[in-house]
Design an enzyme around this catalytic site. Sequence first.
Site, PDB file in Angstrom:
ATOM      1  N   TYR A 104       0.800  -1.229   0.000  1.00 38.24           N
ATOM      2  CA  TYR A 104       0.000   0.000   0.000  1.00 38.24           C
ATOM      3  C   TYR A 104       0.832   1.278   0.000  1.00 38.24           C
ATOM      4  CZ  TYR A 104      -4.340  -2.556   0.192  1.00 38.24           C
ATOM      5  OH  TYR A 104      -5.399  -3.356  -0.129  1.00 38.24           O
ATOM      6  N   GLU A 146      -8.585  -6.721   4.895  1.00 40.94           N
ATOM      7  CA  GLU A 146      -7.829  -7.842   4.347  1.00 40.94           C
ATOM      8  C   GLU A 146      -7.126  -8.647   5.439  1.00 40.94           C
ATOM      9  OE1 GLU A 146      -5.513  -5.907   1.293  1.00 40.94           O
ATOM     10  OE2 GLU A 146      -7.368  -5.244   0.306  1.00 40.94           O
ATOM     11  N   TYR A 199     -14.777 -17.904  -5.886  1.00 36.69           N
ATOM     12  CA  TYR A 199     -13.770 -18.217  -6.891  1.00 36.69           C
ATOM     13  C   TYR A 199     -12.432 -18.483  -6.227  1.00 36.69           C
ATOM     14  CZ  TYR A 199     -12.687 -13.254  -6.096  1.00 36.69           C
ATOM     15  OH  TYR A 199     -12.395 -12.045  -5.513  1.00 36.69           O
ATOM     16  N   VAL A 284     -19.882 -18.615 -20.419  1.00 29.92           N
ATOM     17  CA  VAL A 284     -19.121 -19.190 -19.317  1.00 29.92           C
ATOM     18  C   VAL A 284     -19.605 -18.673 -17.970  1.00 29.92           C
ATOM     19  CG1 VAL A 284     -17.264 -17.468 -19.197  1.00 29.92           C
ATOM     20  CG2 VAL A 284     -16.757 -19.896 -18.717  1.00 29.92           C
TER      21      VAL A 284
END
Length: 405
Positions: A104, A146, A199, A284
């Site tokens: 960052y 995060e 994902y 897809v």
Amino acid sequence: MQNERSSCIMLSNEAKMIVKSTAPVLEEHGVAITTRFYKRLFEEHPELLNIFNHANQAQGRQQTALAKTVYAAAVHIDDLEEIMPAVIQISHKHVSLGVKPEHYPIVGANLLIAMKEVLGDAATNEIIQAWSDAYGVIADAFISVEKSMYQNTAEQENGWNYFKDFVVDRKVKESEIITSFYLKPADGSNVPTYIPGQYISVRVSIPGEEYMMIRQYSLSQASKPDEFRISVKREADNDPNGIVSIFLHKQIKEGDRLEVSAPAGVFVLDAAKTTPVAFISGGVGITPMMSMFETVATSTPERPAVFLHGARNRYQHAFDEDIRQFAERMENASYKTVYSDEENGFITREMLEEFVDPSGDAYVCGPVPFMVSMIRELRNIGMQDEQIHYEFFGPAMDLEESTIQ
């Protein structure tokens, strides 16, 4: 979230006002700034090309996405809670790519320099200082979110952070253009449970390419204890987006290893519901729907469900037999496919009116024009925004602007 709120208090009202006043300039010059930023960033830190999608860089998509994010930050700097959903969504992608806190300050320094270089004398010392303070607040928000995600991922049973070696256990051709890869941990362990719709990232080193490449692929089956499945569309040989998919299709064989990140993503099924649900996919875009539909068929087979899918033709249509088998297990399921190569081969408003219960939920995934059309028509048949679930899988952020409000 608490860290983000605390940081907001440290940003002075004067800094907030200055940042907010720059919004019109950022709207006009944002892409020029972010284009310059990425050029500088990779000149100074070429190792970051191991993280960023090179095709998106070449096509300007990443630059546009960042410009929109910076503009949104300027508009909402006095109430960053407004952009927290976007922060969380982007943070999922960052975690799947292996972005770390030390990245960052590098990004911030180069972004401020690019802002000064593009805007010239208009970027006064006061403006640069205000944006420096604001960037610190925004970076803290990302780092905090995060950090929590990394911690939760690592502490989950069979979880890990960053990338782990997997073996391609099976490779199955689903259609002319889509192939499934069944992936198992190389160390013989099991995999973590994931939410239908999430994902994983796959990182590969392609012969002849200087840097590693990372792509995200939806998990295309319901959560299994010992394996992941991704189903990859092979892009055209001349498509810059296709370098990884072509490598997977042509070069990766059963028994080969791939580096894989833990599951992530916010476009997920609410599996606790039993109200009507519709899955609407194009091309897809069927892949996350497979995980969702199989989960409903297995966990809540009494739930009224509809699966509508659009493909170019039957040869490019993957998972047809699988969907039919899942539907047969269910008490109230409908399934219809249309082919664009044939007459009337598109999902229309009339079809949505016939099959979709507007009192339930709809999940939409596919090419951007398809998604724009489907979201518009779902609204037209009476569904509210909170009932329509979608995520554009890419860096561009034009989808919301393209849809009819």
